[in-house]
Enzyme design. Structure first.
Site, PDB file in Angstrom:
ATOM      1  N   ASP A  37      31.653 -46.691   3.035  1.00  0.00           N
ATOM      2  CA  ASP A  37      31.085 -48.040   3.114  1.00  0.00           C
ATOM      3  C   ASP A  37      29.738 -48.057   3.843  1.00  0.00           C
ATOM      4  O   ASP A  37      29.261 -49.102   4.261  1.00  0.00           O
ATOM      5  CB  ASP A  37      32.067 -49.014   3.773  1.00  0.00           C
ATOM      6  CG  ASP A  37      32.404 -48.587   5.187  1.00  0.00           C
ATOM      7  OD1 ASP A  37      32.014 -47.459   5.578  1.00  0.00           O
ATOM      8  OD2 ASP A  37      33.044 -49.371   5.905  1.00  0.00           O
ATOM      9  N   HIS A 240      10.091 -28.357  -4.036  1.00  0.00           N
ATOM     10  CA  HIS A 240      10.786 -29.504  -3.434  1.00  0.00           C
ATOM     11  C   HIS A 240      11.821 -29.053  -2.405  1.00  0.00           C
ATOM     12  O   HIS A 240      12.939 -29.559  -2.367  1.00  0.00           O
ATOM     13  CB  HIS A 240      11.427 -30.366  -4.520  1.00  0.00           C
ATOM     14  CG  HIS A 240      10.412 -31.036  -5.401  1.00  0.00           C
ATOM     15  ND1 HIS A 240      10.688 -31.491  -6.665  1.00  0.00           N
ATOM     16  CD2 HIS A 240       9.101 -31.317  -5.194  1.00  0.00           C
ATOM     17  CE1 HIS A 240       9.597 -32.023  -7.203  1.00  0.00           C
ATOM     18  NE2 HIS A 240       8.616 -31.911  -6.323  1.00  0.00           N
ATOM     19  N   ASP A 257       4.872 -30.770   3.878  1.00  0.00           N
ATOM     20  CA  ASP A 257       4.463 -31.886   3.016  1.00  0.00           C
ATOM     21  C   ASP A 257       5.184 -33.107   3.559  1.00  0.00           C
ATOM     22  O   ASP A 257       6.400 -33.239   3.417  1.00  0.00           O
ATOM     23  CB  ASP A 257       4.874 -31.579   1.565  1.00  0.00           C
ATOM     24  CG  ASP A 257       4.346 -32.614   0.570  1.00  0.00           C
ATOM     25  OD1 ASP A 257       3.954 -33.718   0.994  1.00  0.00           O
ATOM     26  OD2 ASP A 257       4.355 -32.307  -0.649  1.00  0.00           O
ATOM     27  N   ASP A 268       0.617 -39.163   1.730  1.00  0.00           N
ATOM     28  CA  ASP A 268       1.197 -37.941   1.163  1.00  0.00           C
ATOM     29  C   ASP A 268       0.274 -36.777   1.519  1.00  0.00           C
ATOM     30  O   ASP A 268      -0.749 -36.588   0.872  1.00  0.00           O
ATOM     31  CB  ASP A 268       1.326 -38.135  -0.360  1.00  0.00           C
ATOM     32  CG  ASP A 268       2.011 -36.963  -1.043  1.00  0.00           C
ATOM     33  OD1 ASP A 268       2.502 -36.067  -0.346  1.00  0.00           O
ATOM     34  OD2 ASP A 268       2.049 -36.971  -2.292  1.00  0.00           O
ATOM     35  N   HIS A 347       2.137 -26.753 -10.821  1.00  0.00           N
ATOM     36  CA  HIS A 347       2.128 -28.222 -10.867  1.00  0.00           C
ATOM     37  C   HIS A 347       0.710 -28.720 -11.083  1.00  0.00           C
ATOM     38  O   HIS A 347      -0.233 -27.942 -11.145  1.00  0.00           O
ATOM     39  CB  HIS A 347       2.765 -28.819  -9.598  1.00  0.00           C
ATOM     40  CG  HIS A 347       2.100 -28.427  -8.314  1.00  0.00           C
ATOM     41  ND1 HIS A 347       0.921 -28.984  -7.883  1.00  0.00           N
ATOM     42  CD2 HIS A 347       2.455 -27.531  -7.350  1.00  0.00           C
ATOM     43  CE1 HIS A 347       0.585 -28.470  -6.715  1.00  0.00           C
ATOM     44  NE2 HIS A 347       1.490 -27.569  -6.380  1.00  0.00           N
ATOM     45  N   HIS A 351      -1.610 -37.082  -8.227  1.00  0.00           N
ATOM     46  CA  HIS A 351      -0.946 -38.244  -8.825  1.00  0.00           C
ATOM     47  C   HIS A 351      -1.498 -39.491  -8.158  1.00  0.00           C
ATOM     48  O   HIS A 351      -2.089 -39.417  -7.073  1.00  0.00           O
ATOM     49  CB  HIS A 351       0.575 -38.135  -8.631  1.00  0.00           C
ATOM     50  CG  HIS A 351       0.982 -37.812  -7.211  1.00  0.00           C
ATOM     51  ND1 HIS A 351       1.079 -38.760  -6.225  1.00  0.00           N
ATOM     52  CD2 HIS A 351       1.265 -36.634  -6.606  1.00  0.00           C
ATOM     53  CE1 HIS A 351       1.436 -38.187  -5.093  1.00  0.00           C
ATOM     54  NE2 HIS A 351       1.538 -36.887  -5.286  1.00  0.00           N
ATOM     55  N   HIS A 358       4.623 -41.355  -5.951  1.00  0.00           N
ATOM     56  CA  HIS A 358       4.063 -41.060  -7.280  1.00  0.00           C
ATOM     57  C   HIS A 358       3.857 -42.424  -7.913  1.00  0.00           C
ATOM     58  O   HIS A 358       4.742 -42.964  -8.564  1.00  0.00           O
ATOM     59  CB  HIS A 358       5.010 -40.186  -8.105  1.00  0.00           C
ATOM     60  CG  HIS A 358       5.191 -38.819  -7.503  1.00  0.00           C
ATOM     61  ND1 HIS A 358       6.198 -37.968  -7.853  1.00  0.00           N
ATOM     62  CD2 HIS A 358       4.469 -38.158  -6.562  1.00  0.00           C
ATOM     63  CE1 HIS A 358       6.092 -36.847  -7.150  1.00  0.00           C
ATOM     64  NE2 HIS A 358       5.055 -36.939  -6.365  1.00  0.00           N
ATOM     65  N   GLU A 381      -4.030 -31.987  -4.537  1.00  0.00           N
ATOM     66  CA  GLU A 381      -3.084 -31.075  -3.903  1.00  0.00           C
ATOM     67  C   GLU A 381      -2.908 -29.748  -4.626  1.00  0.00           C
ATOM     68  O   GLU A 381      -1.813 -29.428  -5.100  1.00  0.00           O
ATOM     69  CB  GLU A 381      -1.733 -31.758  -3.746  1.00  0.00           C
ATOM     70  CG  GLU A 381      -1.182 -32.431  -4.993  1.00  0.00           C
ATOM     71  CD  GLU A 381       0.188 -33.068  -4.729  1.00  0.00           C
ATOM     72  OE1 GLU A 381       1.064 -32.357  -4.232  1.00  0.00           O
ATOM     73  OE2 GLU A 381       0.363 -34.260  -5.024  1.00  0.00           O
ATOM     74  N   TYR A 385       1.592 -20.231  -5.187  1.00  0.00           N
ATOM     75  CA  TYR A 385       2.952 -19.869  -4.793  1.00  0.00           C
ATOM     76  C   TYR A 385       3.226 -18.475  -5.327  1.00  0.00           C
ATOM     77  O   TYR A 385       3.423 -18.282  -6.527  1.00  0.00           O
ATOM     78  CB  TYR A 385       3.944 -20.901  -5.344  1.00  0.00           C
ATOM     79  CG  TYR A 385       3.496 -22.323  -5.035  1.00  0.00           C
ATOM     80  CD1 TYR A 385       3.800 -22.915  -3.810  1.00  0.00           C
ATOM     81  CD2 TYR A 385       2.704 -23.041  -5.940  1.00  0.00           C
ATOM     82  CE1 TYR A 385       3.354 -24.197  -3.503  1.00  0.00           C
ATOM     83  CE2 TYR A 385       2.243 -24.312  -5.645  1.00  0.00           C
ATOM     84  CZ  TYR A 385       2.568 -24.887  -4.431  1.00  0.00           C
ATOM     85  OH  TYR A 385       2.103 -26.145  -4.134  1.00  0.00           O
ATOM     86  N   ARG A 402      -0.068 -24.985  -0.032  1.00  0.00           N
ATOM     87  CA  ARG A 402      -0.572 -26.201  -0.682  1.00  0.00           C
ATOM     88  C   ARG A 402      -1.387 -26.958   0.358  1.00  0.00           C
ATOM     89  O   ARG A 402      -1.040 -26.962   1.544  1.00  0.00           O
ATOM     90  CB  ARG A 402       0.589 -27.070  -1.211  1.00  0.00           C
ATOM     91  CG  ARG A 402       0.144 -28.362  -1.864  1.00  0.00           C
ATOM     92  CD  ARG A 402       1.216 -29.029  -2.742  1.00  0.00           C
ATOM     93  NE  ARG A 402       2.366 -29.492  -1.995  1.00  0.00           N
ATOM     94  CZ  ARG A 402       3.562 -28.919  -1.995  1.00  0.00           C
ATOM     95  NH1 ARG A 402       3.767 -27.830  -2.702  1.00  0.00           N
ATOM     96  NH2 ARG A 402       4.563 -29.416  -1.291  1.00  0.00           N
ATOM     97  N   GLU A 404      -3.005 -30.823   0.651  1.00  0.00           N
ATOM     98  CA  GLU A 404      -2.961 -32.116  -0.039  1.00  0.00           C
ATOM     99  C   GLU A 404      -3.591 -33.212   0.804  1.00  0.00           C
ATOM    100  O   GLU A 404      -3.227 -33.408   1.967  1.00  0.00           O
ATOM    101  CB  GLU A 404      -1.497 -32.498  -0.335  1.00  0.00           C
ATOM    102  CG  GLU A 404      -1.337 -33.879  -0.942  1.00  0.00           C
ATOM    103  CD  GLU A 404       0.096 -34.177  -1.392  1.00  0.00           C
ATOM    104  OE1 GLU A 404       1.034 -33.640  -0.783  1.00  0.00           O
ATOM    105  OE2 GLU A 404       0.240 -34.946  -2.360  1.00  0.00           O
TER     106      GLU A 404
HETATM  107  N1  GLY Z   1       5.281 -35.135  -1.715  1.00  0.00           N
HETATM  108  C1  GLY Z   1       5.343 -35.254  -3.103  1.00  0.00           C
HETATM  109  C2  GLY Z   1       4.121 -34.792  -3.741  1.00  0.00           C
HETATM  110  O1  GLY Z   1       3.314 -34.163  -3.109  1.00  0.00           O
HETATM  111  O2  GLY Z   1       3.870 -35.082  -4.872  1.00  0.00           O
HETATM  112 MN    MN Z   2       1.660 -35.495  -3.689  1.00  0.00          MN
HETATM  113 MN    MN Z   3       3.073 -34.228  -1.017  1.00  0.00          MN
END
Ligand code: GLY
Ligand code: MN
Ligand code: MN
Length: 434
Positions: A37, A240, A257, A268, A347, A351, A358, A381, A385, A402, A404
């Site tokens: 609950d 992720h 991240d 982000d 990737h 975005h 996103h 970003e 890798y 990365r 970003e």
């Molecule tokens: N943290 C999600 C991305 O970088 O798209």
């Molecule tokens: Mn991002």
């Molecule tokens: Mn990110």
């Protein structure tokens, strides 16, 4: 805080585009059970919030452009002394009108009695099907019932239109007060990244660095905008990765991240830095390559350029660099054509960013990449890798990087909102040397 005058302005703009004899119907998000609950903390629906500012669950917005008895109607929970004692305060019907500017408000329980009558007078229903089946059934059920009664003279709307098309295009262009909130989210997030760099040393656990972000975000009345990623060593290669359960080791990099959500707007940011404060030669070479790619991509964020220009710039710099380091072999043009870089960079370069991390908004118009315009906010970003395969020289294996940042398109070019945390090698090493 979001300027309260924004909400009526947005509704007016949307209603102008909808035209006469139309109705927009938009429910907020549902509460979700976490276990037994206990519920997840409630997060309002971004579209619903964008148009109403109303933060409570169990609510639904109706817009009726040009309706004389009121254009903006909110269905919401009634005030209830006992329930409020247990679960928290409610605006109620009165608050919906007085605080949130609804022309009229009704208890959410009365939706089934009232909404069909409002739909009946309209030709077109602006409602996005396919997001939430229970509410889809309710709304289409109402139209179905109206149609069944059509022979007895009732009017029925003849068309469903996805509300998203108009709304998501509006959300793509950030206003001055939205940019103000987003800058705040960016600053808070950048400051937390600085703290994490300062707190990092060999032996610290990944979740202990995550804690730096939770602390900083809650102190600013924010929340994580998405699950924080803290990946040391080869965990940085899992895009992720959110377990954040490993120990940070001497000689490894750590990829973080993390971004705050402030007043429902996201930041982000990703930074990658050495756990011990000093980049090795191999780490330095790969890191500088990603940084060069990121600068080249940010340079492409200019009004008039296309959505894909930053990605193309990234791919070019990364491919050239991978060839120079001996990690790819062949002609740069052919390797780009074959997308050979995707083994190490799988990737895209960014975005849209806004109420959703996103964020909404089309990336293409027809077959063409969207033209960048002032007020759009995007992330840049790039990353690399490196796996552990035998054909990768040992010194480059298991390195995930990365970088970003969050960038606004301006009239003159762009503004990087997240430059409060260093990304140059020398600046990171200096900060960590303390
Ligand atoms: N943290 C999600 C991305 O970088 O798209
Ligand atoms: Mn991002
Ligand atoms: Mn990110």
């Amino acid at each position: 805080m979001m300027n309260a005058r924004e909400f009526p302005k947005r509704r007016k703009e949307l209603m102008r585009m909808m035209g006469k004899d139309t109705i927009a119907i938009l429910p907020t998000a549902k509460e979700k059970v976490r276990n037994r609950d206990a519920e997840y903390p409630f997060r309002t629906d971004s579209d619903f919030y964008y148009l109403t500012g109303f933060p409570e669950p169990e609510a639904l917005m109706v817009l009726l452009p040009g309706r004389e008895n009121g254009e903006f109607i909110l269905f919401c929970r009634e005030r209830d002394a006992e329930k409020e004692t247990w679960h928290g305060r409610r605006a109620g019907i009165e608050g919906a009108c007085e605080i949130y500017g609804a022309d009229d408000a009704f208890p959410i329980e009365d939706l089934g009695d009232i909404l069909p009558g409002l739909i009946e007078s309209c030709d077109r229903v602006f409602y996005t099907l396919g997001n939430e089946s229970e509410s889809d059934q309710k709304i289409t059920g109402m139209v179905h019932t109206l149609r069944a009664q059509a022979r007895s003279g009732k009017h029925t709307p003849h068309e469903f239109v996805a509300l998203e098309h108009l709304l998501h295009d509006m959300r793509l262009y950030k206003s001055r007060s939205e940019l103000k909130v987003m800058r705040e989210a960016a600053h808070i997030s950048a400051a937390a990244h600085v703290k994490a760099m300062q707190a990092c040393k060999p032996g610290v656990m990944e979740y202990q660095l995550e804690a730096e972000f939770l602390y900083a975000f809650r102190r600013a009345n924010g929340h994580p905008a998405y699950s924080t990623i803290v990946g040391g060593g080869d965990n940085g290669c899992i895009l992720h990765y959110t377990e954040n359960s490993g120990v940070l080791k001497d000689g490894d990099l750590v990829l973080i991240d993390a971004g705050a959500e402030i007043d429902n707007y996201a930041a982000d940011i990703t930074r990658t830095f050495p756990v011990n404060g000093r980049f090795s030669e191999a780490q330095r070479a790969l890191y500088q390559l990603v940084l060069d790619a990121q600068y080249a991509a940010i340079e492409q964020v200019q009004p008039g350029n296309h959505w894909n220009d930053p990605h193309e710039a990234t791919v070019k710099v990364l491919t050239e660099g991978l060839v120079a380091l001996g990690l790819l072999k062949g002609s740069v043009a052919e390797l780009i054509e074959e997308q050979a870089y995707r083994r190490f960079y799988m990737h895209r370069t960014g975005h849209w960013l806004g109420l959703d991390v996103h964020d909404v908004g089309d990336y293409k118009v027809g077959d063409e990449w969207r033209v960048l315009e002032p007020g759009m906010v995007l992330t840049i970003e790039p990353g690399l890798y490196m796996g552990a395969e035998k054909d990768i020289p040992k010194r480059f294996r298991n390195i995930g990087i990365r970088i970003e940042d969050d960038v606004v398109v301006t009239k003159e070019g762009h503004e990087v909102m997240t430059d409060g945390v260093p990304k140059e090698i020398a600046a990171i090493e200096q900060l960590m040397a303390g």
